[in-house]
Design an enzyme around this catalytic site. Sequence first.
Site, short mmCIF file in Angstrom:
data_model
loop_
_atom_site.label_atom_id
_atom_site.label_comp_id
_atom_site.label_asym_id
_atom_site.label_seq_id
_atom_site.Cartn_x
_atom_site.Cartn_y
_atom_site.Cartn_z
N ARG A 24 -13.08 6.73 -22.10
CA ARG A 24 -13.01 6.23 -23.47
C ARG A 24 -13.38 7.39 -24.40
O ARG A 24 -14.53 7.83 -24.43
CB ARG A 24 -13.96 5.05 -23.67
CG ARG A 24 -13.56 3.82 -22.89
CD ARG A 24 -12.21 3.32 -23.32
NE ARG A 24 -11.94 1.97 -22.84
CZ ARG A 24 -10.85 1.30 -23.13
NH1 ARG A 24 -9.92 1.85 -23.90
NH2 ARG A 24 -10.68 0.09 -22.67
N GLU A 52 -1.92 -8.23 -18.27
CA GLU A 52 -2.92 -7.17 -18.17
C GLU A 52 -3.54 -7.08 -16.79
O GLU A 52 -3.76 -5.98 -16.28
CB GLU A 52 -4.00 -7.35 -19.24
CG GLU A 52 -3.54 -7.03 -20.64
CD GLU A 52 -3.19 -5.56 -20.85
OE1 GLU A 52 -3.71 -4.69 -20.12
OE2 GLU A 52 -2.40 -5.28 -21.75
N GLU A 56 -3.41 -3.76 -14.62
CA GLU A 56 -4.64 -2.99 -14.43
C GLU A 56 -5.25 -3.12 -13.04
O GLU A 56 -5.82 -2.17 -12.54
CB GLU A 56 -5.66 -3.37 -15.50
CG GLU A 56 -5.23 -2.94 -16.89
CD GLU A 56 -6.33 -3.00 -17.93
OE1 GLU A 56 -7.47 -3.38 -17.60
OE2 GLU A 56 -6.03 -2.64 -19.08
N PRO A 74 -16.70 -7.01 -36.76
CA PRO A 74 -16.32 -7.68 -38.00
C PRO A 74 -16.66 -6.91 -39.28
O PRO A 74 -16.15 -7.25 -40.34
CB PRO A 74 -17.07 -9.01 -37.95
CG PRO A 74 -18.21 -8.77 -37.01
CD PRO A 74 -17.73 -7.76 -36.02
N GLY A 75 -17.46 -5.88 -39.18
CA GLY A 75 -17.78 -5.08 -40.35
C GLY A 75 -16.62 -4.23 -40.83
O GLY A 75 -16.57 -3.83 -41.99
N GLU A 79 -10.04 -7.54 -35.55
CA GLU A 79 -9.76 -7.84 -34.15
C GLU A 79 -10.65 -8.95 -33.59
O GLU A 79 -11.86 -8.91 -33.69
CB GLU A 79 -9.95 -6.59 -33.29
CG GLU A 79 -9.66 -6.84 -31.82
CD GLU A 79 -9.82 -5.60 -30.95
OE1 GLU A 79 -9.47 -5.68 -29.76
OE2 GLU A 79 -10.28 -4.56 -31.45
N GLU A 98 1.41 3.88 -19.87
CA GLU A 98 1.46 5.32 -19.63
C GLU A 98 0.17 6.04 -19.99
O GLU A 98 -0.16 7.04 -19.36
CB GLU A 98 2.63 5.94 -20.40
CG GLU A 98 3.98 5.54 -19.85
CD GLU A 98 5.13 6.19 -20.62
OE1 GLU A 98 4.88 7.18 -21.34
OE2 GLU A 98 6.25 5.71 -20.48
N GLU A 100 -2.88 4.94 -19.70
CA GLU A 100 -4.05 4.45 -18.98
C GLU A 100 -4.21 5.17 -17.64
O GLU A 100 -3.25 5.33 -16.89
CB GLU A 100 -3.95 2.95 -18.73
CG GLU A 100 -4.11 2.12 -19.97
CD GLU A 100 -4.07 0.63 -19.69
OE1 GLU A 100 -4.79 -0.09 -20.39
OE2 GLU A 100 -3.34 0.19 -18.80
#
Length: 139
Positions: A24, A52, A56, A74-75, A79, A98, A100
């Site tokens: 990440r 997914e 995965e 939420p700030g 999403e 591609e 991942e």
Amino acid sequence: HHGGAVAAVALDEAGQVYLVRQWRHAAGCALLEIPAGTLGRDEPPEDCVRRELAEEIGQVPGQIEWLSSMYVAPGYATEVIHLYLASDLRPEQRPADEDENLHVVLMRLEEALALCRSGEIRDGKSVAGLFLAAERLRR
């Protein structure tokens, strides 16, 4: 604005959960997470979970149970991620995205919960999903 996402605690018949370890960039490290992905336009969340998981972890669930839906941040983002418990797994591989590079990790649910408590699993959706799944399974 973000169109939403799903994440699933995928549980096999032996009581093990499928996790994925992936780099990440924002975190600057590889994180251990429950499988997750972005909803396609007008894609029902349950269909996204199936897609997914096949991409995965190479498994599709025969049973999907909703656990919760929550705002990710939420700030500053719209999403919402929908969390599920996925079981009755059977093999079905679909090509991964591609961009991942995932390493699948299987472990007992209690071990994953211990990793949440120790801080080794520190992805919010994963911590929430694993504890919600454990609570659901205890009922």
